[in-house]
Write a protein that holds these residues in place. Structure first.
Motif, mmCIF file in Angstrom:
data_model
loop_
_atom_site.group_PDB
_atom_site.id
_atom_site.type_symbol
_atom_site.label_atom_id
_atom_site.label_comp_id
_atom_site.label_asym_id
_atom_site.label_seq_id
_atom_site.Cartn_x
_atom_site.Cartn_y
_atom_site.Cartn_z
ATOM 1 N N ASN A 161 -14.100 6.655 -19.276
ATOM 2 C CA ASN A 161 -12.679 6.723 -18.932
ATOM 3 C C ASN A 161 -12.177 5.309 -18.657
ATOM 4 N N ASP A 162 -11.153 4.872 -19.399
ATOM 5 C CA ASP A 162 -10.592 3.543 -19.155
ATOM 6 C C ASP A 162 -9.184 3.619 -18.577
ATOM 7 N N LYS A 163 -8.804 4.797 -18.071
ATOM 8 C CA LYS A 163 -7.474 4.974 -17.447
ATOM 9 C C LYS A 163 -7.640 4.755 -15.938
ATOM 10 N N ILE A 164 -7.529 3.507 -15.527
ATOM 11 C CA ILE A 164 -7.900 3.105 -14.173
ATOM 12 C C ILE A 164 -6.768 2.317 -13.520
ATOM 13 N N ILE A 165 -6.518 2.609 -12.260
ATOM 14 C CA ILE A 165 -5.610 1.839 -11.408
ATOM 15 C C ILE A 165 -6.415 1.401 -10.188
ATOM 16 N N LEU A 166 -6.175 0.194 -9.706
ATOM 17 C CA LEU A 166 -6.744 -0.252 -8.445
ATOM 18 C C LEU A 166 -5.622 -0.472 -7.437
ATOM 19 N N THR A 167 -5.882 -0.134 -6.193
ATOM 20 C CA THR A 167 -4.872 -0.256 -5.140
ATOM 21 C C THR A 167 -5.378 -1.108 -3.990
ATOM 22 N N GLU A 168 -4.588 -2.097 -3.631
ATOM 23 C CA GLU A 168 -4.856 -2.936 -2.467
ATOM 24 C C GLU A 168 -4.270 -2.252 -1.228
ATOM 25 N N ARG A 169 -5.070 -2.148 -0.153
ATOM 26 C CA ARG A 169 -4.565 -1.480 1.050
ATOM 27 C C ARG A 169 -4.998 -2.183 2.334
ATOM 28 N N GLY A 170 -5.225 -3.500 2.214
ATOM 29 C CA GLY A 170 -5.534 -4.278 3.401
ATOM 30 C C GLY A 170 -7.025 -4.438 3.629
ATOM 31 N N THR A 171 -7.356 -5.365 4.510
ATOM 32 C CA THR A 171 -8.736 -5.706 4.835
ATOM 33 C C THR A 171 -8.929 -5.618 6.344
ATOM 34 N N THR A 172 -10.050 -5.063 6.760
ATOM 35 C CA THR A 172 -10.340 -4.915 8.180
ATOM 36 C C THR A 172 -10.279 -6.263 8.896
ATOM 37 N N PHE A 173 -9.570 -6.281 10.015
ATOM 38 C CA PHE A 173 -9.423 -7.487 10.821
ATOM 39 C C PHE A 173 -9.738 -7.108 12.263
ATOM 40 N N GLY A 174 -10.921 -7.457 12.724
ATOM 41 C CA GLY A 174 -11.338 -7.004 14.044
ATOM 42 C C GLY A 174 -11.638 -5.517 14.015
ATOM 43 N N TYR A 175 -11.408 -4.854 15.124
ATOM 44 C CA TYR A 175 -11.722 -3.436 15.232
ATOM 45 C C TYR A 175 -10.521 -2.528 14.995
ATOM 46 N N GLN A 176 -9.319 -2.999 15.273
ATOM 47 C CA GLN A 176 -8.165 -2.104 15.273
ATOM 48 C C GLN A 176 -6.966 -2.652 14.508
ATOM 49 N N ASP A 177 -7.237 -3.390 13.446
ATOM 50 C CA ASP A 177 -6.116 -3.934 12.685
ATOM 51 C C ASP A 177 -6.555 -4.218 11.256
ATOM 52 N N LEU A 178 -5.563 -4.438 10.388
ATOM 53 C CA LEU A 178 -5.770 -4.808 8.996
ATOM 54 C C LEU A 178 -4.893 -6.003 8.674
ATOM 55 N N VAL A 179 -5.304 -6.791 7.703
ATOM 56 C CA VAL A 179 -4.462 -7.848 7.157
ATOM 57 C C VAL A 179 -4.462 -7.707 5.637
ATOM 58 N N VAL A 180 -3.424 -8.237 4.994
ATOM 59 C CA VAL A 180 -3.337 -8.184 3.534
ATOM 60 C C VAL A 180 -3.566 -9.574 2.968
#
Length: 274
Positions: A161-180
């Motif tokens: 299957n070459d019908k693919i999408i990738l989604t960015e949804r942030g990166t873990t930053f510490g224990y209780q937050d995300l950064v992009v």
């Protein structure tokens, strides 16, 4: 330029091919009335702004912090409502799946199968989704960078299957937050697939002691504008008429009446940067 598999997906919609595409809807299927309200309003906005649109709502939420959190109204009922909503408004629809044995049943109703970020390395899940022949949208794990998502792409392609999408949804930053990290957008586009920015889950504040994930919805516009400026092909925005009473991810969703103004700004920005 929208790839051919997405152009085919949007064949029933009139849109500007230079626009970003939108994946949007309430986090989880709560009722038919909710789906009807959100799909009706968002599809009308997207038609006016010539934005290709995929309706999203999860038929089941398996990845919940607390055992007492709402998980759904029942798989069969929810999947039928998802498909009914798509058919009513002539929209492709998507939902996430959490295990390999969910792929085929969900594929009978959904046009795109979404792989949650925490599960993006699960080989059997990726292969099962790929083997349905449906489009597979893999969310980048909070613990990975864009280049490492090549392995997820390879697994799906090797399954035929070459019908693919990738989604960015942030990166873990510490224990209780995300950064992009917006470098992930071109890094993942280098894998030869369209890349979506998840503007709502990237603002989560997970692992709260209350057992309910927090968020910063006031920054959804900031994340979305930066993603368009960085060249994202699509945007993922969960939206609800009243996030305060939503049964899942209310702390992250955009209030429905704010969506139109934001999309108007984003269309203008897109024209400026392409």
């Amino acid at each position: 330029m929208i790839p051919s598999f997405l152009a085919d997906l949007f064949r029933n919609q009139s849109y500007n091919p230079d626009n970003f595409f939108l994946i949007a809807g309430p986090c989880v299927i709560e009722s038919e009335e909710l789906l009807d309200e959100v799909a009706g309003k968002v599809s009308a906005i997207c038609k006016r702004l010539e934005i290709p649109y995929v309706f999203k709502s999860s038929y089941r939420k398996a990845n919940r912090t607390s055992a007492g959190s709402f998980t759904g109204i029942g798989d069969d009922k929810a999947l039928h409502l998802l498909r009914k909503t798509g058919d009513k408004y002539h929209l492709p629809v998507t939902s996430d799946i959490h295990a390999h044995d969910e792929a085929a049943p969900a594929a009978a109703f959904a046009d795109i199968l979404q792989i949650p970020a925490f599960l993006c390395r699960q080989t059997d899940l990726l292969v099962a989704a790929a083997e349905t022949g449906k489009i597979v949208n893999v969310k980048k794990g909070q613990f990975l960078n864009g280049p490492s998502m090549q392995f997820a792409v390879d697994k799906i392609k090797k399954a035929g299957n070459d019908k693919i999408i990738l989604t960015e949804r942030g990166t873990t930053f510490g224990y209780q937050d995300l950064v992009v990290d917006y470098r992930n957008i071109p890094w993942m586009q280098a894998h030869g697939v369209p890349v979506v920015m998840d503007c709502t889950h990237s603002l989560q504040q997970p692992n709260q002691t209350s057992g309910v994930t927090g968020g910063n919805p006031q920054l959804i516009g900031t994340i979305a504008k930066a993603a368009i400026a960085a060249g994202a092909d699509g945007l993922f925005i969960e939206t609800h008429p009243n996030p305060a009473v939503a049964k899942s991810d209310g702390a992250n969703m955009l209030r429905l009446d704010l969506l139109e103004g934001l999309l108007e700004q984003l269309v203008k920005l897109r024209k400026a940067v392409i």
